[in-house]
Design an enzyme around this catalytic site. Structure first.
Site, mmCIF file in Angstrom:
data_model
loop_
_atom_site.group_PDB
_atom_site.id
_atom_site.type_symbol
_atom_site.label_atom_id
_atom_site.label_comp_id
_atom_site.label_asym_id
_atom_site.label_seq_id
_atom_site.Cartn_x
_atom_site.Cartn_y
_atom_site.Cartn_z
ATOM 1 N N HIS A 149 5.381 -4.237 -1.115
ATOM 2 C CA HIS A 149 3.853 -3.276 -0.966
ATOM 3 C C HIS A 149 3.364 -3.168 -1.459
ATOM 4 O O HIS A 149 1.608 -3.639 -0.886
ATOM 5 C CB HIS A 149 5.185 -1.909 -0.623
ATOM 6 C CG HIS A 149 4.086 -1.242 0.508
ATOM 7 N ND1 HIS A 149 4.244 -1.025 2.043
ATOM 8 C CD2 HIS A 149 2.977 -0.233 -0.224
ATOM 9 C CE1 HIS A 149 3.365 -0.355 2.528
ATOM 10 N NE2 HIS A 149 2.093 -0.088 1.499
ATOM 11 N N GLU A 150 2.861 -2.287 -3.371
ATOM 12 C CA GLU A 150 1.153 -2.195 -3.444
ATOM 13 C C GLU A 150 0.781 -3.790 -4.146
ATOM 14 O O GLU A 150 -0.246 -3.467 -3.682
ATOM 15 C CB GLU A 150 1.779 -1.457 -4.641
ATOM 16 C CG GLU A 150 2.848 0.088 -4.324
ATOM 17 C CD GLU A 150 1.995 0.984 -3.167
ATOM 18 O OE1 GLU A 150 0.489 0.255 -3.344
ATOM 19 O OE2 GLU A 150 2.467 1.941 -2.421
ATOM 20 N N GLU A 204 -1.000 -0.540 6.511
ATOM 21 C CA GLU A 204 0.185 -0.161 5.753
ATOM 22 C C GLU A 204 0.852 -1.278 6.091
ATOM 23 O O GLU A 204 2.667 -1.224 5.769
ATOM 24 C CB GLU A 204 1.048 1.287 6.114
ATOM 25 C CG GLU A 204 -0.523 2.467 5.027
ATOM 26 C CD GLU A 204 0.273 2.650 3.434
ATOM 27 O OE1 GLU A 204 0.733 2.037 3.157
ATOM 28 O OE2 GLU A 204 -0.907 2.142 2.961
ATOM 29 N N HIS A 257 -0.998 -5.130 -1.257
ATOM 30 C CA HIS A 257 -2.134 -4.168 -0.397
ATOM 31 C C HIS A 257 -3.429 -5.083 -1.628
ATOM 32 O O HIS A 257 -4.885 -5.107 -1.264
ATOM 33 C CB HIS A 257 -2.568 -2.943 -1.320
ATOM 34 C CG HIS A 257 -1.820 -1.957 -0.289
ATOM 35 N ND1 HIS A 257 -2.001 -2.015 1.109
ATOM 36 C CD2 HIS A 257 -0.850 -0.897 -0.243
ATOM 37 C CE1 HIS A 257 -1.459 -0.822 1.907
ATOM 38 N NE2 HIS A 257 -0.759 -0.761 1.251
#
Length: 281
Positions: free
Chosen positions: A138-139, A207, A142
């Site tokens: 997930h990070e 997100e 980004h």
């Protein structure tokens, strides 16, 4: 085009933010000249970007997470980074008081910070490595999608506009020093919040996109959904610590949700994120 929705939203948000910046520039250009305004603005935004990164890391006391200490985490980040086509970011550990993580920086110069609490949950068996991998993916998403840069630049533009409003109102109310200062301060705060509304709209959408990317690259949406559920359960406890405001906007878990925080939320409701991942599974 991959993630067209996110890219369109980022372009629109940057266009609106540039409009605010242009308005500010038009006020100062007659006084100091366009070249000075442009140079000063670029310098201000650049300094804000660099300082913003450093302050975010310092706010959680981030320290390097060595390969010797956590070899499996480094290996999984290397595999995910290669799959996403980005350079492996620096890995750090920070004190956030809750299981959390955030990414900062751009492609080629990114950093992912994991909280000590999250690593402790892995060590104690409360979170699996597959669940942690979902968080890492997930990070990394980004960084890959460059939305972290938009968040920092958006905050910089909001600060420029807010400072301008403060000085303009202060000049107008110069004959009432104390009252004028209070009015100018309040006006700058309200203005900054209004400008940040456009950035926050992107923040919530990004997100969802990062969750979807993490599910795709790990091939295990259920692991990320389970991790988010654990993070929310621990982080929402009334005795749990809250991450500092500007840093919380970049975390995988945005903190507790009161009425005001829900209105200006940087994250969509956790239950919706979990449901979307369940639909993918």
């Amino acid at each position: 085009m991959r993630h067209t929705g996110l890219k369109v939203r980022m372009v629109v948000a940057m266009g609106i933010l540039f409009g605010f910046y242009a308005l500010v520039a038009s006020l100062f250009a007659p006084l100091v000249g366009i070249p000075v305004v442009v140079a000063g603005s670029v310098l201000f935004v650049g300094v804000q970007y660099v300082v913003g990164k450093k302050l975010a890391l310092r706010s959680v006391g981030a320290e390097s997470l060595s390969r010797e200490e956590r070899p499996e985490i480094h290996e999984r980040v290397e595999e995910l980074s290669a799959a996403m086509g980005i350079e492996k970011p620096a890995l750090k550990v920070g004190r956030m008081g809750v299981p959390n993580a955030f990414a900062i920086g751009r492609r080629g110069a990114g950093t992912v910070v994991l909280s000590e609490t999250m690593l402790a949950m892995v060590d104690e068996g409360h979170m699996s490595m597959d669940e942690l991998e979902g968080v890492l993916a997930h990070e990394l998403a980004h960084v890959k999608n460059r939305d972290v840069v938009l968040m920092l630049l958006g905050q910089s533009v909001a600060s420029i506009v807010a400072l301008t409003v403060f000085f303009v109102v202060r000049l107008v109310t110069d004959d009432i020093p104390l009252v004028g200062f209070v009015v100018a301060y309040l006006a700058s705060i309200v203005t900054q919040m209004l400008v940040m509304v456009f950035v926050l709209a992107i923040s919530r959408y990004r997100e969802y996109v990062a969750d979807e990317d993490a599910a795709e690259y790990t091939g295990d949406p259920e692991a990320l959904a389970s991790a988010l559920s654990l993070i929310a359960e621990v982080g929402s406890h009334r005795e749990a610590a809250d991450v500092e405001g500007s840093t919380a906007a970049m975390c995988i878990f945005g903190g507790k949700r009161g009425l005001l925080s829900a209105i200006f939320a940087t994250h969509p409701p956790m239950e919706k994120r979990i449901q979307r991942l369940a639909d993918l599974a």
